[in-house]
Enzyme design. Structure first.
Site, PDB file in Angstrom:
ATOM      1  N   SER A  73      23.236 -55.766  -9.013  1.00  0.00           N
ATOM      2  CA  SER A  73      22.101 -55.827  -8.076  1.00  0.00           C
ATOM      3  C   SER A  73      21.663 -54.429  -7.626  1.00  0.00           C
ATOM      4  O   SER A  73      22.475 -53.523  -7.487  1.00  0.00           O
ATOM      5  CB  SER A  73      22.479 -56.626  -6.830  1.00  0.00           C
ATOM      6  N   SER A  77      30.447 -55.484  -4.319  1.00  0.00           N
ATOM      7  CA  SER A  77      31.708 -55.906  -3.694  1.00  0.00           C
ATOM      8  C   SER A  77      32.862 -55.100  -4.282  1.00  0.00           C
ATOM      9  O   SER A  77      32.994 -54.977  -5.503  1.00  0.00           O
ATOM     10  CB  SER A  77      31.969 -57.392  -3.951  1.00  0.00           C
ATOM     11  N   GLU A 131      30.896 -65.995 -13.964  1.00  0.00           N
ATOM     12  CA  GLU A 131      30.849 -65.899 -12.505  1.00  0.00           C
ATOM     13  C   GLU A 131      30.491 -67.251 -11.872  1.00  0.00           C
ATOM     14  O   GLU A 131      31.167 -67.719 -10.965  1.00  0.00           O
ATOM     15  CB  GLU A 131      29.809 -64.839 -12.088  1.00  0.00           C
TER      16      GLU A 131
END
Ligand SMILES: Cc1cc2nc3c(=O)[nH]c(=O)nc-3n(C[C@H](O)[C@H](O)[C@H](O)COP(=O)(O)OP(=O)(O)OC[C@H]3O[C@@H](n4cnc5c(N)ncnc54)[C@H](O)[C@@H]3O)c2cc1C
Length: 391
Positions: free
Chosen positions: A132, A164, A247
Site C-alpha cells: 500500500s 505492518s 493473505e
C-alpha cells in the site's frame, strides 16, 4: 459433508493438542491473532515460541516438505490452525510464514529459495509487506514507487504506508513500478528488499489499538540487486496476486472467533449480572456463537477446495468478509456485556479478560480494511461469484 476427523486426522489432532498443552504457557495466549491473523511478534517470548514450533517442525506446516514444511495434508493444516486458534497460540511472523515464503516457493528461483526460506523456518528473519501507498490501497495497481534499472541493480524511490511490522523486519515484499509506458498492471515488479539497505527509512504510525504495528517506509535511492527481483520484470502484479490469495485465505480464523465468544459467555456468567438487560444479552451471545460456527463452516469450504487442488477465490472473500465483520460484532457485544468496564485496558485490575476484550474491540476495527476492504470483497463476490457486471 462429514465433519468428523478421519482416524488418522484424529490422531494428529490429539498430537497437536498435547503439544500445545505441554508447551504453550498461559501468558502467551494472544486473542488478537484471531482477529487479524498477525502476531505482533515484538516480544522476545513470541520469538521463543517460534523456536519451540521450529523444534517440532511446525513453524510452516503448510509448506511442502522439500522446503522445510511439515508435509501435512490440507485437512491436517486446517486441524493444526484450528487447535492453535482454540489454544489462542500466537502466530508471530505470519507475513513471512503465510505470505512471503509461499510466494517465494511458487515464483522464486532455486537460489532465492535457498537464500530466504531457511531464515523464515528458523524464526530469525521477519518480513513485512510493502504494497500500500498513500494514494494506492484498494486500487493497488496505481502504485507510484519507482524502480529504475542501473547495471546489475534497481534504484528505488518512493513511499509505502500501513506497513505492518516494518520496524522489526529484515526483509520486505516490495511492489514498485518498473515501466510507466504500459497499462498500470503491466508495469509493476516484485522485489525482496533488504530492509537494512542504505536509503530505507521506517517511521512508526500509532494505530487505534496503540500497538506498535504500522509504519511509513521511505525509499531514497535504495539499491536492490537484480537477484532480488521475484518473478519476471514487469510481471510483479501476477506474483502479488499469489501473495494476496494467501493473505485472504489466512486472515480470519473462525475457531479463534468462537473461542472469544466462549470467553465472553463465561465472563457474563461469572460476573453475575442480574439486571434487565441479561435476557437480551443471552440472545445476543447466542447469535454470536451461531455466527462463529457459520464462520468455521465457511472456512471448511475453503480448506476442502484446497484439499481438492482448487484455488478458492470468491470463497476466500466470503470467509474474510463474514469473519472480519463478525469480529467487530463480537467486540461490540463484549463491550456491551462489560458495561463501563469494557473501556479498561490491559494493566487495569478491573479490565475484563485482562484487557483482551478492549484490545479485541480496537484491533477488530482494522480487520474489515486489512487484506482488502469489505467493499472490495463484496465486489469480488458480486463479479466472480454471482457473475454480476462491474459497477
Ligand atoms: C490493520 C491493517 C494492517 C495493514 N497492513 C498492511 C501491510 O502490512 N502492508 C500493506 O501494504 N498494507 C497494509 N494495510 C493497508 C490495507 O491494505 C489498505 O488500507 C486497504 O487495502 C485499503 O486501502 P486504503 O486504506 O488506501 O483505502 P482506499 O482504497 O482509499 O479506500 C477508501 C474507501 O473507499 C472504498 N473503496 C475503494 N475502492 C472501492 C471500490 N472499487 N468499490 C467500492 N468501494 C471502494 C473502500 O472500501 C474504503 O471504504 C493494512 C491495513 C490495516 C487496516
Amino acid at each position: 459433508m462429514n465433519f468428523a476427523d478421519s482416524p488418522t486426522d484424529a490422531v494428529f489432532r490429539a498430537e497437536v493438542r498435547d503439544f500445545l498443552a505441554d508447551e504453550l504457557s498461559s501468558d502467551l495466549r494472544a486473542a488478537d491473532d484471531a482477529v487479524m491473523g498477525v502476531g505482533i511478534g515484538e516480544d522476545e517470548r513470541e520469538r521463543d515460541w517460534l523456536r519451540t514450533l521450529a523444534k517440532r517442525g511446525w513453524v510452516a506446516p503448510a509448506w511442502p516438505k522439500e522446503y522445510g514444511g511439515a508435509g501435512l495434508s490440507v485437512m491436517q493444516q486446517f486441524i493444526f490452525n484450528e487447535e492453535m486458534a482454540r489454544a489462542q497460540a500466537p502466530r508471530p511472523n505470519f507475513l513471512a510464514i503465510g505470505l512471503a515464503g509461499p510466494t517465494i516457493i511458487v515464483h522464486g528461483t532455486e537460489e532465492q529459495k535457498r537464500e530466504h526460506l531457511s531464515g523464515i523456518l528458523s524464526g530469525e528473519t521477519f518480513w513485512c509487506q510493502g504494497f500500500s501507498e498513500p494514494g494506492s490501497g484498494s486500487d493497488l495497481a496505481s502504485l507510484q514507487t519507482r524502480a529504475v534499472q542501473d547495471g546489475d541493480d534497481f534504484i528505488i524511490n518512493g513511499q509505502k504506508i500501513w506497513t505492518s511490522g516494518a520496524h522489526r523486519s529484515e526483509r520486505m515484499m516490495l511492489l514498485a513500478r518498473t515501466d510507466t509506458e504500459v497499462p498500470k498492471h503491466k508495469g509493476i515488479s516484485y522485489f525482496l528488499l533488504d530492509m537494512k539497505a542504505a536509503g530505507v527509512t521506517v517511521r512508526p504510525l500509532t494505530n487505534l489499538a496503540d500497538t506498535p504495528s504500522f509504519n511509513e517506509v521511505f525509499f531514497d535511492n535504495v539499491r536492490v540487486p537484480k537477484t532480488d527481483l521475484l518473478g519476471e520484470l514487469n510481471k510483479g502484479w501476477y506474483v502479488a496476486t499469489t501473495t494476496l490469495d494467501f493473505e485472504r485465505s489466512g486472515i480470519i480464523n473462525g475457531v479463534g472467533l468462537q473461542t472469544m465468544v466462549r470467553e465472553l459467555i463465561d465472563f457474563v456468567r461469572d460476573s453475575g449480572r442480574s439486571d434487565g438487560g441479561r435476557e437480551a444479552l443471552r440472545h445476543e451471545l447466542a447469535d454470536r456463537m451461531i455466527e462463529a460456527q457459520v464462520s468455521i463452516v465457511l472456512s471448511y469450504r475453503v480448506a476442502t477446495m484446497q484439499a481438492k487442488g482448487l484455488i478458492p477465490n470468491q470463497e476466500a472473500s466470503i470467509t474474510k468478509l463474514y469473519g472480519s465483520e463478525l469480529a467487530q460484532r463480537i467486540g461490540r457485544t463484549g463491550v456491551k456485556a462489560a458495561g463501563m468496564y469494557g473501556m479498561l485496558s490491559e494493566g487495569s485490575p478491573r479490565a475484563p479478560l485482562n484487557g483482551r476484550l478492549d484490545a479485541w474491540y480496537r484491533i477488530a476495527v482494522g480487520s474489515t480494511i486489512a487484506g482488502g476492504t469489505s467493499e472490495i470483497q463484496r465486489g469480488v463476490i458480486a463479479q466472480r461469484g454471482l457473475g454480476l457486471p462491474r459497477g
